[in-house]
Design an enzyme around this catalytic site. Sequence first.
Site, PDB file in Angstrom:
ATOM      1  N   GLN A  57       0.803  -1.859  -0.105  1.00  0.00           N
ATOM      2  CA  GLN A  57      -0.344  -0.372  -0.386  1.00  0.00           C
ATOM      3  C   GLN A  57       1.001   1.170   0.223  1.00  0.00           C
ATOM      4  OE1 GLN A  57      -3.337  -0.639  -0.864  1.00  0.00           O
ATOM      5  NE2 GLN A  57      -3.901   1.953  -0.215  1.00  0.00           N
ATOM      6  N   GLU A 101       3.618 -25.516   9.585  1.00  0.00           N
ATOM      7  CA  GLU A 101       3.964 -26.419  10.241  1.00  0.00           C
ATOM      8  C   GLU A 101       3.067 -25.688  11.291  1.00  0.00           C
ATOM      9  OE1 GLU A 101       7.928 -25.737  11.999  1.00  0.00           O
ATOM     10  OE2 GLU A 101       8.428 -26.474  10.521  1.00  0.00           O
TER      11      GLU A 101
HETATM   12  C1  LIG Z   1       5.135 -24.162   1.006  1.00  0.00           C
HETATM   13  C2  LIG Z   1       4.469 -25.294   1.963  1.00  0.00           C
HETATM   14  C3  LIG Z   1       5.960 -25.505   3.080  1.00  0.00           C
HETATM   15  C4  LIG Z   1       5.262 -27.215   3.495  1.00  0.00           C
HETATM   16  N1  LIG Z   1       6.215 -27.880   4.279  1.00  0.00           N
HETATM   17  C5  LIG Z   1       6.456 -28.794   4.652  1.00  0.00           C
HETATM   18  C6  LIG Z   1       6.911 -30.070   5.318  1.00  0.00           C
HETATM   19  O1  LIG Z   1       8.451 -29.493   4.738  1.00  0.00           O
HETATM   20  N2  LIG Z   1       7.062 -31.175   5.967  1.00  0.00           N
HETATM   21  C7  LIG Z   1       5.649 -31.481   6.588  1.00  0.00           C
HETATM   22  O2  LIG Z   1       5.564 -32.377   6.967  1.00  0.00           O
HETATM   23  N3  LIG Z   1       3.951 -30.559   5.341  1.00  0.00           N
HETATM   24  C8  LIG Z   1       5.009 -28.909   5.309  1.00  0.00           C
HETATM   25  N4  LIG Z   1       3.558 -28.229   4.235  1.00  0.00           N
HETATM   26  C9  LIG Z   1       2.517 -29.259   4.908  1.00  0.00           C
HETATM   27  C10 LIG Z   1       1.993 -27.702   6.118  1.00  0.00           C
HETATM   28  O3  LIG Z   1       2.652 -28.641   6.918  1.00  0.00           O
HETATM   29  C11 LIG Z   1       0.060 -28.130   5.659  1.00  0.00           C
HETATM   30  O4  LIG Z   1      -0.016 -27.639   5.058  1.00  0.00           O
HETATM   31  C12 LIG Z   1      -0.313 -27.490   7.364  1.00  0.00           C
HETATM   32  O5  LIG Z   1      -0.590 -28.527   8.218  1.00  0.00           O
HETATM   33  C13 LIG Z   1      -2.382 -27.188   6.910  1.00  0.00           C
HETATM   34  O6  LIG Z   1      -2.325 -28.760   6.605  1.00  0.00           O
HETATM   35  P1  LIG Z   1      -2.866 -29.102   4.716  1.00  0.00           P
HETATM   36  O7  LIG Z   1      -2.534 -27.797   4.228  1.00  0.00           O
HETATM   37  O8  LIG Z   1      -3.540 -30.125   4.530  1.00  0.00           O
HETATM   38  O9  LIG Z   1      -4.654 -28.277   5.225  1.00  0.00           O
HETATM   39  P2  LIG Z   1      -5.674 -28.843   5.913  1.00  0.00           P
HETATM   40  O10 LIG Z   1      -5.576 -29.683   7.236  1.00  0.00           O
HETATM   41  O11 LIG Z   1      -6.914 -29.783   5.752  1.00  0.00           O
HETATM   42  O12 LIG Z   1      -6.653 -27.454   6.392  1.00  0.00           O
HETATM   43  C14 LIG Z   1      -7.256 -26.632   5.934  1.00  0.00           C
HETATM   44  C15 LIG Z   1      -8.037 -26.000   6.652  1.00  0.00           C
HETATM   45  O13 LIG Z   1      -8.712 -26.343   7.736  1.00  0.00           O
HETATM   46  C16 LIG Z   1      -8.217 -25.751   8.607  1.00  0.00           C
HETATM   47  N5  LIG Z   1      -8.953 -26.346   9.515  1.00  0.00           N
HETATM   48  C17 LIG Z   1      -8.161 -27.852   9.935  1.00  0.00           C
HETATM   49  N6  LIG Z   1      -8.141 -28.344  11.574  1.00  0.00           N
HETATM   50  C18 LIG Z   1      -9.227 -27.314  12.089  1.00  0.00           C
HETATM   51  C19 LIG Z   1      -9.564 -27.526  13.339  1.00  0.00           C
HETATM   52  N7  LIG Z   1      -9.344 -28.608  14.395  1.00  0.00           N
HETATM   53  N8  LIG Z   1      -9.826 -26.212  13.868  1.00  0.00           N
HETATM   54  C20 LIG Z   1     -10.200 -25.020  12.782  1.00  0.00           C
HETATM   55  N9  LIG Z   1      -9.654 -24.955  11.931  1.00  0.00           N
HETATM   56  C21 LIG Z   1      -9.160 -26.319  11.427  1.00  0.00           C
HETATM   57  C22 LIG Z   1      -6.586 -25.245   8.639  1.00  0.00           C
HETATM   58  O14 LIG Z   1      -6.309 -24.420   9.738  1.00  0.00           O
HETATM   59  C23 LIG Z   1      -6.855 -24.259   7.877  1.00  0.00           C
HETATM   60  O15 LIG Z   1      -6.893 -23.678   7.088  1.00  0.00           O
HETATM   61  C24 LIG Z   1       4.389 -27.456   3.914  1.00  0.00           C
HETATM   62  C25 LIG Z   1       3.249 -26.860   3.175  1.00  0.00           C
HETATM   63  C26 LIG Z   1       3.417 -25.494   1.891  1.00  0.00           C
HETATM   64  C27 LIG Z   1       2.649 -24.932   1.547  1.00  0.00           C
END
Ligand SMILES: Cc1cc2nc3c(=O)[nH]c(=O)nc-3n(C[C@H](O)[C@H](O)[C@H](O)COP(=O)(O)OP(=O)(O)OC[C@H]3O[C@@H](n4cnc5c(N)ncnc54)[C@H](O)[C@@H]3O)c2cc1C
Length: 393
Positions: free
Chosen positions: A346, A373
């Site tokens: 902005q 994480e």
């Molecule tokens: C660029 C990048 C790098 C990464 N690096 C690693 C890595 O090196 N190693 C590794 O193991 N993982 C890694 N991850 C994975 C990351 O930790 C996950 O994406 C994250 O934990 C969320 O899981 P998900 O994407 O399956 O989302 P989901 O669990 O499907 O969540 C979707 C939405 O629902 C919400 N939600 C889910 N459960 C609840 C709840 N109980 N209460 C409220 N809201 C909820 C979440 O907050 C989110 O908004 C990486 C992810 C990205 C994008």
Amino acid sequence: MADSTPDGVERRLPTDEARELIALTRDIARREIAPRAAEEEASGRFPRELFTLLSRSGLLGLPYDPAYGGGGQPYEVYLQVLEELAAARLTVGLGVSVHSLSCHALARYGTEEQRAAHLPAMLGGGLLGAYCLSEPSAGSDAAALRTKAVRSPGDGGDWVVDGTKAWITHGGIADFCTVMARTGEAGARGITAFLVPGDASGLSAAPPERKMGMKGSPTAQLHFDGVRVPDARRLGAEGQGFAIALDALDSGRLGIAACAVGLGQAALDEAVAYAKERRQFGRPIADFQGIRFLLADMATRIEAGRALYLEAARLRDEGRPFGRCAAMAKLFCTDAAMQVTTDAVQVLGGYGYTADFPVERYLREAKMLQIVEGTNQIQRVVIARHLVGPESR
Ligand SMILES: Cc1cc2nc3c(=O)[nH]c(=O)nc-3n(C[C@H](O)[C@H](O)[C@H](O)COP(=O)(O)OP(=O)(O)OC[C@H]3O[C@@H](n4cnc5c(N)ncnc54)[C@H](O)[C@@H]3O)c2cc1C
């Protein structure tokens, strides 16, 4: 002891050695990391050689025991180094944080023999790690992971690992992977941790994900197809893997918080410089109260975030419980980075929306920090559990 070099933020560092580490980091950041950041993030090039340089400079194993090649630094110093690296380029700061996370299970739960065999190369031998917890259908609910490790009969105790890990930072380029796999019952108690070499037979990586930002940091699925892992590479007890994974994440989240503060600081520095330079209505835009207040709020968020992650780090350094404070720091610092990078765009107006300035990239990078994480919703779940106990079902 204050470090007030003109090009950096004011830091209270506990020792002369820590001051030297920050000075070294700033030097590497200024000369080697920042100048290539924009071009390499646009082209999606991962700067592997920078990690070799950081390893040679003693910056890849800072919070670990010097007896195994670590730097023996308090977490409060390690995190401030991370902040400096992330301010120069998030791919590098985050990469160091993920590498450090990947070393945690072995350093904390490995046997003396395992540590002696593997840690020196991981901490100072130029190797790069990956932390493999998430799966395509187990993200926030990581305890639902399905990757299986089965003991092969008559094979000297080897495990055979099959399954798919998702979203793995350094997937496909890591030299070693700390892998959580199911060895027993459903849920958190049936998971075991393993240290798997990156070139293990049967381990392959999918093409990197096409992400919104952090294009220089490869994130990929890893496929385990009958990967044999000797029992000597099992970390901790059978069934202890999920507890190990969460313990590592408490510390890892502090790394994410420090990276977020570094990113926010970079965005603020850019916004301040631009506001002093850009003139409208015959004056620098920094004269307008609307801009001044925006900058003041940005600086306040960053400073508050820094204070919070340092508080959590000092609790950790004193051996006191720090998980609640680490979750708060991850939540607050990454939300602050999102707000500050948005505000920086902005301040730069139309120019902020172009790739001619780094702030649009910072904004895209900040979004990732609110997800990794443990999403910021999950951080709130963790903090609330500390306040009112576990949810009743
Ligand atoms: C660029 C990048 C790098 C990464 N690096 C690693 C890595 O090196 N190693 C590794 O193991 N993982 C890694 N991850 C994975 C990351 O930790 C996950 O994406 C994250 O934990 C969320 O899981 P998900 O994407 O399956 O989302 P989901 O669990 O499907 O969540 C979707 C939405 O629902 C919400 N939600 C889910 N459960 C609840 C709840 N109980 N209460 C409220 N809201 C909820 C979440 O907050 C989110 O908004 C990486 C992810 C990205 C994008």
